[in-house]
Design a protein around this motif. Sequence first.
Motif, short mmCIF file in Angstrom:
data_model
loop_
_atom_site.label_atom_id
_atom_site.label_comp_id
_atom_site.label_asym_id
_atom_site.label_seq_id
_atom_site.Cartn_x
_atom_site.Cartn_y
_atom_site.Cartn_z
N VAL A 1 0.83 -1.20 0.00
CA VAL A 1 0.00 0.00 0.00
C VAL A 1 0.87 1.25 0.00
N HIS A 2 1.95 1.21 0.80
CA HIS A 2 2.82 2.38 0.92
C HIS A 2 4.21 2.15 0.34
N MET A 3 4.79 1.01 0.63
CA MET A 3 6.18 0.74 0.25
C MET A 3 6.24 -0.41 -0.76
N LEU A 4 7.46 -0.67 -1.26
CA LEU A 4 7.67 -1.81 -2.14
C LEU A 4 8.34 -2.95 -1.37
N LYS A 5 8.14 -4.15 -1.87
CA LYS A 5 8.69 -5.32 -1.20
C LYS A 5 9.48 -6.17 -2.19
N ARG A 6 10.47 -6.83 -1.64
CA ARG A 6 11.25 -7.81 -2.39
C ARG A 6 11.30 -9.08 -1.55
N ASP A 7 10.82 -10.17 -2.09
CA ASP A 7 10.75 -11.44 -1.34
C ASP A 7 9.99 -11.28 -0.04
N GLY A 8 8.93 -10.47 -0.06
CA GLY A 8 8.08 -10.30 1.11
C GLY A 8 8.60 -9.33 2.15
N VAL A 9 9.74 -8.72 1.91
CA VAL A 9 10.35 -7.80 2.88
C VAL A 9 10.46 -6.42 2.23
N GLU A 10 10.10 -5.39 2.99
CA GLU A 10 10.19 -4.03 2.46
C GLU A 10 11.62 -3.72 2.05
N ILE A 11 11.77 -3.12 0.89
CA ILE A 11 13.10 -2.80 0.41
C ILE A 11 13.70 -1.66 1.23
N LYS A 12 15.02 -1.65 1.32
CA LYS A 12 15.72 -0.64 2.11
C LYS A 12 16.28 0.49 1.25
N ASN A 13 16.51 0.22 -0.03
CA ASN A 13 17.14 1.22 -0.89
C ASN A 13 16.09 2.20 -1.43
N THR A 14 15.53 2.97 -0.47
CA THR A 14 14.57 4.02 -0.79
C THR A 14 15.10 5.34 -0.25
N LYS A 15 14.47 6.43 -0.67
CA LYS A 15 14.88 7.74 -0.17
C LYS A 15 13.65 8.62 -0.02
N ARG A 16 13.45 9.15 1.17
CA ARG A 16 12.36 10.09 1.42
C ARG A 16 12.80 11.47 0.91
N VAL A 17 12.00 12.08 0.05
CA VAL A 17 12.41 13.31 -0.61
C VAL A 17 11.54 14.49 -0.16
N GLU A 18 12.08 15.68 -0.29
CA GLU A 18 11.35 16.89 0.07
C GLU A 18 10.68 17.54 -1.14
N THR A 19 11.14 17.18 -2.33
CA THR A 19 10.67 17.86 -3.54
C THR A 19 9.37 17.30 -4.08
N LEU A 20 8.95 16.14 -3.61
CA LEU A 20 7.67 15.54 -4.01
C LEU A 20 6.83 15.30 -2.77
N THR A 21 5.56 15.61 -2.86
CA THR A 21 4.65 15.44 -1.73
C THR A 21 3.36 14.81 -2.24
N VAL A 22 2.72 14.02 -1.40
CA VAL A 22 1.40 13.48 -1.71
C VAL A 22 0.37 14.32 -0.95
N LEU A 23 -0.42 15.09 -1.66
CA LEU A 23 -1.49 15.87 -1.04
C LEU A 23 -2.67 14.95 -0.78
N HIS A 24 -3.02 14.78 0.48
CA HIS A 24 -4.04 13.80 0.85
C HIS A 24 -5.34 14.53 1.20
N ARG A 25 -6.34 14.35 0.35
CA ARG A 25 -7.65 14.96 0.58
C ARG A 25 -8.49 13.98 1.40
N HIS A 26 -8.00 13.71 2.60
CA HIS A 26 -8.58 12.67 3.46
C HIS A 26 -9.92 13.09 4.04
N ALA A 27 -10.01 14.33 4.47
CA ALA A 27 -11.26 14.84 5.05
C ALA A 27 -11.43 16.29 4.61
N PRO A 28 -11.75 16.51 3.34
CA PRO A 28 -11.84 17.89 2.84
C PRO A 28 -13.00 18.69 3.42
N ASP A 29 -13.98 18.00 4.01
CA ASP A 29 -15.09 18.67 4.67
C ASP A 29 -15.73 17.70 5.64
N TRP A 30 -16.62 18.22 6.50
CA TRP A 30 -17.25 17.40 7.52
C TRP A 30 -18.09 16.28 6.89
#
Length: 574
Positions: free
Chosen positions: A468-497
């Motif tokens: 759902v969030h990360m990638l896996k290799r042989d059932g284990v989350e991969i380690k060679n990832t990098k959290r970046v500041e230049t890309l963001t996921v805008l989440h419209r989770h609760a835009p109104d009541w």
Amino acid sequence: MSEPHETSPQTLTYEGGFDAVVARMEARQKPLGFAKGEALPPLDVDLAALKTAMVIERDPKSVPRLKEQSGHLRKSLELNAEFVGLPELCKLHGLLIAHLRKSDQPKHTMTLFTRLWAEESEFLFQHLDPRWLVSAITTFGDHGQNEVQRRVGQSMTVLFATMKLYESERLYSGFPPDKEFKLKRLVHRKLPLNMDRYALVSGGLDVNMLARLWVDAKQDSTIAPLAHRLLDLLNADNGTVFRRFATLRGRKIRQRGQKDSGTSEPEPAKIPAVPMDHSWGVVSTIKAPVEKITPFIDHHLGLGAKQLTLYLDAPLPQSELAKLAHPKVELINCNSAFWQTVDKPRFEKHQQRQAFNATHAYRKAKTAWLAHIDGDEYIYSANDVADSLRGAPSDIDALIMPPAEEIATKPGAHTLLFRRTYFDAQCEKQVLGALYPTFGDYLRSGFISHTIGKSIARTGRSDLRFGVHMLKRDGVEIKNTKRVETLTVLHRHAPDWESFQEHLAFRLSKGSYRDRGQSRLGLGDIIDLLREEHGDAGPRKLFDEVCAYRREVVETLEQHGMLIRTTLREHADA
């Protein structure tokens, strides 16, 4: 008023209570006596001469028998043996500390000790073992000549004494000081005195404690060099609890992805040739009407996506599909025919369907990168997305795009507001308490949705699959990832009541608010408690404080770099 709690003598760590503890301490503080002709050097002793004179080994024949030795001489001989070959100033430093640990000493002892540190701190740093620096800071704590010296000295004495105790006990675990424990061996128990355990990722106890010591020491020019040297040594040492927690924190952040239990992987297929450019696409499993899907398509095409693959979890009729048609958009109705085609039963959990569909799209992707996001999530970048992808290290298989959660504004507002996590904005967690006084301490970074982020992955890796969030290799989350500041996921989770209310039942039972068996109070628990106390109006209290627009909250977020103002993209090509 309740009576004081009486503890059974059998349950005490120190038999006899603290009267006995104090008596034991005082018994160790008998002054070091002087024999006739013995004395400490005078206050104006020539320190320069002591820096050049070396401690030499004493001839045993010149040493009086033990029973004839004064306390001062006995300690002097012990130090003489330790400091042979080092400057006499080091020996004097140790002798002054020995006298100052006792209940009485010559009147000028502390003044002379202070003079050593005021005039010769750099020389002492060069010649003394760090444990003597710890003894020196303790001496300032006991006898400092002003309030700052005593406060800093006592605080650091408690720090180093506690470290010595727990690090000594830890050696019985079989782990060396530079080896951290395993995350999976965590025992969910309260600490002594009913304290909560240290929050591994978001906790600021260590930073606040050490920073305060550093800042306080600056107020006195004599103790500052010593305190700062010790704190620098602590920071550089790889065998401390601070370093072990830092290592565990990094490991925990890399493992923040949710577990996708039971998700079957699509059968490996021939992977298309990976484009040599920095093209990117999006895959999403969406359950929404056309009017909710259209802005998602428009935004990402307008942002530069070369391919969108949308798996429609609630199949749409052809008349509705026609409204979404676009050369760069592949629409897949996830009906019974689809599941027969992929030779899989329809998975019961939507998280499993999301992971399967994303991997299905990954296997046939024709872009160099593929992002997996939800239908209420929108990729955001102040610059060209391809620029971020172009800058990714070659050994990185995926970039992690941190989330920003929408703040509910007026319906139809052109400019949308999103808040970032405090740690992505590199702020202190304490800001959450000011922003959300009722719920801030109970929410993950002030969010009611995920804080993990979403992945945009290099394509062409036949051994990878999406979670759902990360990638896996042989059932284990991969380690060679990098959290970046230049890309963001805008989440419209609760835009109104209304949206929050509409999705609440599903999120509590099957979605992101569900009980995952965690030891901490989850969002579902908070909502249940609010309903018990306030009925159906309870969840609205949470929404109004955390999700709804409040001018003072928006201003504070902006001051701390935690706010994103933006509009959704529109694509120009038909």
